[in-house]
Write a protein that holds these residues in place. Structure first.
Motif, PDB file in Angstrom:
ATOM      1  N   THR A   2       0.833  -1.197   0.000  1.00  0.00           N
ATOM      2  CA  THR A   2       0.000   0.000   0.000  1.00  0.00           C
ATOM      3  C   THR A   2       0.870   1.250   0.000  1.00  0.00           C
ATOM      4  O   THR A   2       1.979   1.257   0.525  1.00  0.00           O
ATOM      5  N   GLU A   3       0.327   2.300  -0.597  1.00  0.00           N
ATOM      6  CA  GLU A   3       1.047   3.564  -0.623  1.00  0.00           C
ATOM      7  C   GLU A   3       0.951   4.232   0.737  1.00  0.00           C
ATOM      8  O   GLU A   3      -0.060   4.123   1.422  1.00  0.00           O
ATOM      9  N   THR A   4       1.989   4.945   1.093  1.00  0.00           N
ATOM     10  CA  THR A   4       2.015   5.697   2.329  1.00  0.00           C
ATOM     11  C   THR A   4       1.062   6.877   2.218  1.00  0.00           C
ATOM     12  O   THR A   4       1.015   7.550   1.197  1.00  0.00           O
ATOM     13  N   ARG A   5       0.279   7.120   3.284  1.00  0.00           N
ATOM     14  CA  ARG A   5      -0.677   8.228   3.260  1.00  0.00           C
ATOM     15  C   ARG A   5       0.024   9.578   3.276  1.00  0.00           C
ATOM     16  O   ARG A   5      -0.371  10.510   2.589  1.00  0.00           O
ATOM     17  N   PHE A   6       1.072   9.688   4.103  1.00  0.00           N
ATOM     18  CA  PHE A   6       1.776  10.966   4.247  1.00  0.00           C
ATOM     19  C   PHE A   6       3.177  10.867   3.661  1.00  0.00           C
ATOM     20  O   PHE A   6       3.869   9.876   3.821  1.00  0.00           O
ATOM     21  N   GLU A  46      -0.103  15.040   2.762  1.00  0.00           N
ATOM     22  CA  GLU A  46      -0.956  13.887   2.491  1.00  0.00           C
ATOM     23  C   GLU A  46      -0.984  13.634   0.986  1.00  0.00           C
ATOM     24  O   GLU A  46      -1.128  14.566   0.190  1.00  0.00           O
ATOM     25  N   ARG A  47      -0.824  12.378   0.606  1.00  0.00           N
ATOM     26  CA  ARG A  47      -0.774  12.016  -0.807  1.00  0.00           C
ATOM     27  C   ARG A  47      -2.000  12.540  -1.567  1.00  0.00           C
ATOM     28  O   ARG A  47      -1.882  13.067  -2.673  1.00  0.00           O
ATOM     29  N   ALA A  48      -3.193  12.428  -0.958  1.00  0.00           N
ATOM     30  CA  ALA A  48      -4.421  12.900  -1.610  1.00  0.00           C
ATOM     31  C   ALA A  48      -4.364  14.405  -1.856  1.00  0.00           C
ATOM     32  O   ALA A  48      -4.814  14.893  -2.897  1.00  0.00           O
TER      33      ALA A  48
END
Length: 76
Positions: A2-6, A46-48
């Motif tokens: 999974t990709e890291t959120r931060f 944050e990636r988003a």
């Protein structure tokens, strides 16, 4: 995996192909949303939010290109 959120500012710099100091300026100016965490106040993006920022920049660039065409329209 999974990709890291931060992301670290260094990770953002790699993603955008810019310097870490440029990313730091974008964060400090409020251009790129980020949070400050931990006792040493380390910045995280944050990636988003980074993806939203990139989409915003695409829209801004498209608007700029429309306002500033490469050639002048032909006179009728």
């Amino acid at each position: 995996m999974t990709e890291t959120r931060f992301l670290l500012l260094s990770d953002v710099a790699i993603e955008l192909n810019v310097s870490e100091s440029q990313v730091y300026h974008m964060v400090r100016s409020g251009e790129l949303p980020a949070i400050k965490i931990g006792g040493r106040g380390q910045w995280r993006v944050e990636r988003a939010r980074l993806e939203q920022y990139i989409e915003q920049k695409y829209a801004e660039t498209a608007a700029w290109v429309t306002r500033n065409p490469l050639t002048s329209p032909e006179a009728d």
